[in-house]
Design a protein around this motif. Structure first.
Motif: not given
Length: 184
Positions: A14-17, A26-27, A32-34, A74-78
């Motif tokens: 997502t491109a969300t601040p 986030v979920r 999907v990513d983790l 959320s993408y970076c965290a995952a």
């Protein structure tokens, strides 16, 4: 029929601040990513262990496993979580002949980046030392190497396939005059 190789190649973002992220978003990204790669990795590892002949697991992370991106919390965290999960899996599965590595693509011409049909050699990307996005086949070549017999002593590593974008720092592509950088 057996299972020898798993490539976890799922991704959404997502491109969300950060302050505007909803818990549902986030979920979804984490699932999907983790969580998905974790569950698929468990199932594959159990099957490979049961077969008793070793195998390969390759997790597709992102350069954002290593470097943050504004609007992609959320993408970076995952993807960072998947990078560390890759290392844990490598440590725990090595004694059974299962290697586990990550491939961390930079900007690749795919539907997710909005340039799936682009000729990557005709697209300019300032701030990326190679000056262009990558082609999905370039990522696939690294995955094929890690899944093959020539990588039998490689485990727990993250392979950046990014045109050296990570070497440019967290703001690569946002403020660098690529042509000026090449001349200096």
């Amino acid at each position: 029929m057996g299972l020898d190789i798993l490539v976890n190649n799922a991704g959404t973002g997502t491109a969300t601040p950060f302050v505007d992220l909803s818990l549902d978003t986030v979920r979804e990204v984490l699932d999907v990513d983790l969580v998905g790669p974790l569950l698929c990795g468990q199932r594959a590892a159990r099957r490979i262990l049961w077969q008793g002949r070793g195998g390969r697991i390759v997790n597709i992370t992102s350069v954002h496993e290593h470097q943050p991106r504004v609007g992609a919390g959320s993408y970076c965290a995952a993807k960072a979580g998947l990078g560390l999960l890759t290392q844990v899996m490598a440590l725990e599965l090595a004694e059974y002949g299962i290697t586990v590595n990550a491939v961390a693509p930079g900007e690749i011409a795919t539907p997710m980046t909005g340039n799936a049909d682009a000729d990557v050699h005709a697209v300019s990307r300032p701030g990326v030392p190679l000056g262009r996005p990558g082609d999905a086949r370039e990522v696939a070549e690294v995955v094929a190497f890690l899944a093959g017999p020539d990588a039998s002593y490689v485990t727990g590593a993250s392979w950046a396939v990014d045109g050296s974008m990570l070497r440019m720092g967290p703001m690569a592509g946002s403020h660098v005059d690529h042509d000026r950088w090449r001349r200096t």
